[in-house]
Design a protein around this motif. Structure first.
Motif, mmCIF file in Angstrom:
data_model
loop_
_atom_site.group_PDB
_atom_site.id
_atom_site.type_symbol
_atom_site.label_atom_id
_atom_site.label_comp_id
_atom_site.label_asym_id
_atom_site.label_seq_id
_atom_site.Cartn_x
_atom_site.Cartn_y
_atom_site.Cartn_z
ATOM 1 N N GLN A 260 -39.493 -0.377 4.496
ATOM 2 C CA GLN A 260 -38.301 -1.025 5.041
ATOM 3 C C GLN A 260 -38.318 -2.267 4.822
ATOM 4 O O GLN A 260 -37.402 -3.111 4.762
ATOM 5 N N CYS B 198 -33.428 1.859 13.045
ATOM 6 C CA CYS B 198 -34.158 2.335 11.969
ATOM 7 C C CYS B 198 -33.069 2.332 10.885
ATOM 8 O O CYS B 198 -31.665 2.245 10.977
ATOM 9 N N ARG B 199 -33.648 2.099 9.622
ATOM 10 C CA ARG B 199 -32.591 1.897 8.460
ATOM 11 C C ARG B 199 -32.201 3.450 7.910
ATOM 12 O O ARG B 199 -31.029 3.449 7.419
ATOM 13 N N SER B 200 -33.051 4.144 8.261
ATOM 14 C CA SER B 200 -32.759 5.543 7.595
ATOM 15 C C SER B 200 -32.417 6.619 9.029
ATOM 16 O O SER B 200 -33.044 6.377 9.976
ATOM 17 N N PRO B 201 -31.566 7.568 8.573
ATOM 18 C CA PRO B 201 -30.840 8.064 7.177
ATOM 19 C C PRO B 201 -29.503 7.633 7.310
ATOM 20 O O PRO B 201 -28.683 8.300 7.356
ATOM 21 N N LEU B 202 -29.320 6.319 7.044
ATOM 22 C CA LEU B 202 -27.863 5.607 7.053
ATOM 23 C C LEU B 202 -27.202 6.419 5.723
ATOM 24 O O LEU B 202 -28.090 6.585 4.945
ATOM 25 N N ALA C 195 -22.971 0.723 4.142
ATOM 26 C CA ALA C 195 -23.668 1.544 5.132
ATOM 27 C C ALA C 195 -24.908 1.000 5.809
ATOM 28 O O ALA C 195 -25.277 1.691 6.702
ATOM 29 N N GLY C 196 -25.450 -0.227 5.147
ATOM 30 C CA GLY C 196 -26.687 -0.717 5.920
ATOM 31 C C GLY C 196 -27.945 -0.524 5.082
ATOM 32 O O GLY C 196 -28.982 -0.706 5.680
ATOM 33 N N LEU C 197 -27.643 0.154 4.084
ATOM 34 C CA LEU C 197 -28.749 0.560 3.235
ATOM 35 C C LEU C 197 -29.281 -0.597 2.362
ATOM 36 O O LEU C 197 -28.602 -1.500 1.856
ATOM 37 N N SER D 184 -35.106 11.113 2.442
ATOM 38 C CA SER D 184 -34.124 10.093 2.648
ATOM 39 C C SER D 184 -34.584 8.692 3.143
ATOM 40 O O SER D 184 -33.737 7.643 3.003
ATOM 41 N N ASP D 185 -35.700 8.566 3.714
ATOM 42 C CA ASP D 185 -36.457 7.363 3.833
ATOM 43 C C ASP D 185 -36.539 6.475 2.580
ATOM 44 O O ASP D 185 -36.331 5.121 2.636
ATOM 45 N N ALA E 271 -33.420 5.561 1.240
ATOM 46 C CA ALA E 271 -32.688 4.217 1.980
ATOM 47 C C ALA E 271 -33.344 2.832 1.692
ATOM 48 O O ALA E 271 -32.537 1.948 1.497
ATOM 49 N N SER E 272 -34.724 2.971 1.721
ATOM 50 C CA SER E 272 -35.415 1.709 1.661
ATOM 51 C C SER E 272 -36.249 1.302 0.565
ATOM 52 O O SER E 272 -36.666 0.102 0.654
#
Lengths: 264, 334
Positions: free
Chosen positions: A92, B150-154, A181-183, A138-139, A142-143
């Motif tokens: 992140q 938390c960034r996920s799960p956006l 979306a904030g990703l 998915s983490d 996303a990051s």
């Protein structure tokens, strides 16, 4: 298809290794990604720093191929050893250049499903087929700054519409969809399959065929894909594994054949 | 908000009123489970997939036939597979009501037959999260906060079927996900070493064990061995779970078997395959092999000793040697 002296899994691993750049931090899931990272370390990219979500950062993997991202073999000579929160916080924060993920289904924007097959949300609690779930995929999607996706290339897996979107790719493909979306990460970089190397078009974010694996053509790849692929102007036949790459995989990295299918 | 374990206020109150003294917490596993696990509890399952899973504690929960359990975990394999197998065989015994989780599978050995059985037959409530979501939920609880950003799960459907909230960050204006704290009623954690007071020393990845121990109302620790307290405090930096976050200390050698316990034993591939294939046969309608597995290894024995006694010595020796030797040495021997 001609009889090659390597398995589809070996081709995927070799392509996965070649796409990695030296001195990058690579967040990897269990299975073929670990084999690919190790192969890259033993060939052109000795400076790769693996990150495993269960907690190990920068191990040398010289105790044998880990059978899980949480197993003992991930910790050998690790340079940081905490737990899941620490590992995902690193991603992140921006420490992880690449994330290596997979899924049961993928769509043309690189979104992945590893949760369920069936009607969502109606049949969420009674799916047709229940899959293991997101785990850390998915983490990573996303990051990590860029993701590399490993897929089995079948029409039923390359779908127009996913049953469930577990790991975000370029979402609906609209401009800046991920940012809105904030990703954080840029999104999917490559999709490596038993049939092709694919990327994504800069403007439309649609999946684009970059190279065909040995024995495949543009037409045969399209035939096994459930949506229309864009085709790169410079699409090329991908170089098969070298004898040295195959030797490293078979003798050094996965001698018991845990993740690499053997040609019968 | 429905809190499925303890609410943050309940969790705080329980801890404030708890005896936090440094006292001998050793007990046998049957008593620990009878004392701290109740029907209807939310149970935090520590470990990661098939590594340091609290297998021994789960077998005891099955023998004591605890019911209506909610299981909270990020990634689990063996522990939850065992609970679900018991439920599949005898719904009058152990039952799972709800799952809050990110991944349930046996990794290299295959996807989980028992998750498929439970989910595809609509037998449990499901709430999917990501691994980071679940570890962040335990961390929020361990920090005494009701949620974690938390960034996920956006951008994922994961959010459409769970209790996460999307909000715009009050400082940057960009979207973030808020995941609610997870305070299990009781946590099950297997570690390598503990002292009689509950201080724990973990080898290898910590997974989310420290956070889960602090998040839970009560924590049962099983360990490969109990070590002297003086030995434990010789290296305070190596204490990963402090004694006052632990309520029961149980010495159970092979307590994570047939899974991996770092520095002690590797996966027993033979036994994991035996158990998984019995589950897979059950899912396809052939129930006998799973029933005989449970009769032989769980229902038919008193404790973990009775389970391990039935595993061939050569199998146990092999998985210990993998941990003790360099891989090159292992290979030259095979």
């Amino acid at each position: 298809m001609p009889n090659y002296n390597f398995s589809p899994q070996e081709m995927i691993v070799v392509a996965g290794a070649r796409v990695l750049e030296n001195n990058k931090v690579v967040f990897a899931g269990t299975g073929l990604p670990m084999v690919a990272i190790t192969l890259a370390q033993l060939t052109h990219a000795p400076g790769i720093i693996p990150v495993f979500e269960a907690g190990a950062v920068g191990p040398t993997l010289n105790r044998g191929l880990p059978l899980s991202v949480g197993c003992s073999r991930t910790t050998s000579k690790a340079m940081y050893l905490q737990g899941l929160n620490a590992a995902f916080e690193l991603a992140q924060r921006g420490f992880c250049d690449f994330g290596f993920i997979g899924g049961a289904e993928i769509d043309m924007y690189g979104n992945l499903n590893s949760t369920m097959i069936g009607q969502f949300p109606e049949a969420y609690r009674r799916p047709q087929l229940r899959l293991p779930g997101s785990g850390g995929a998915s983490d990573m999607a996303a990051s990590c700054e860029r993701t590399i996706v490993i897929m089995s290339h079948e029409k039923r897996r390359f779908k127009e519409r996913l049953s469930y979107r577990t790991s975000p790719g370029y979402l609906d493909g609209s401009p800046d969809a991920r940012q809105r979306a904030g990703l954080l990460g840029q999104g999917p970089y490559r999709v490596i399959t038993s049939r092709a190397i694919l990327g994504f078009d800069e403007a439309t974010r649609r999946m684009k065929l970059l190279a065909t694996m040995p024995g495949e053509t543009v037409a045969s790849v399209q035939e096994h894909t459930g949506f229309e692929l864009l085709v790169d102007d410079n699409v090329y036949p991908y170089e098969p594994p070298t004898q040295e790459e195959l030797r490293l995989i078979r003798e050094e990295i996965d001698p018991r054949g845990y993740f690499i299918g053997r040609k019968g | 908000m429905d809190w499925t374990g303890l609410s943050p206020d309940e969790a705080r109150k329980l801890l404030v009123n708890k005896d936090k003294s440094k006292r001998d917490k050793r007990m046998d596993l049957a008593r620990a489970v009878a004392t701290f696990v109740r029907d209807g509890d939310n149970i935090g399952i520590a470990g990661f997939v098939n590594s340091r899973q609290p297998v021994a504690a789960v077998h005891e929960i099955i023998r004591q036939a605890k019911k209506d359990l909610t299981l909270s975990f990020h990634s689990a394999g063996l522990a939850v597979e065992y609970l679900a197998g018991a439920m599949a065989l005898e719904e009058s015994s152990c039952t799972i009501k709800r799952l809050e989780f990110a991944y349930w599978g046996i990794e290299l050995f295959g996807i989980s037959p028992m998750l498929r059985y439970l989910a595809e037959n609509g037998k449990v409530e499901l709430e999917d999260w990501s691994n980071f979501n679940m570890s962040a939920r335990f961390k929020a609880a361990a920090m005494g906060l009701p949620f974690m950003p938390c960034r996920s799960p956006l951008g994922s459907d994961v959010m459409k079927a769970n209790r996460a909230k999307l909000m715009d960050c009050p400082f940057t204006g960009t979207p973030v996900v808020l995941v609610p704290a997870c305070h299990p009623n009781v946590a099950l954690i297997h570690v390598q070493e503990a002292d009689m007071y509950g201080n724990c020393r973990i080898e290898g990845p910590l997974f989310t064990c420290p956070e889960i121990s602090m998040a839970a109302g009560y924590t049962i620790v099983t360990c490969e061995r109990i070590i002297d307290h003086e030995e434990m405090v010789r290296d305070p930096n190596r204490i990963n779970i402090p004694f006052f976050a632990v309520d029961a200390v149980v010495e159970v050698p092979f307590g994570a078997y047939p899974g991996n316990c770092h520095s002690w034993y590797y996966f027993d591939e033979i036994h994991i395959r035996e158990f998984r294939s019995a589950g897979e046969a059950f899912r396809k309608g052939h129930k006998d092999s799973l029933r005989s597995y449970y009769n032989r290894y769980i229902w038919g024995v008193r404790d973990t000793d009775g389970f391990i006694e039935q595993i061939p010595y050569r199998q146990l020796k092999h998985i210990q040697q993998i941990e003790l030797r360099e891989f090159q040495l292992m290979r030259s021997q095979n």
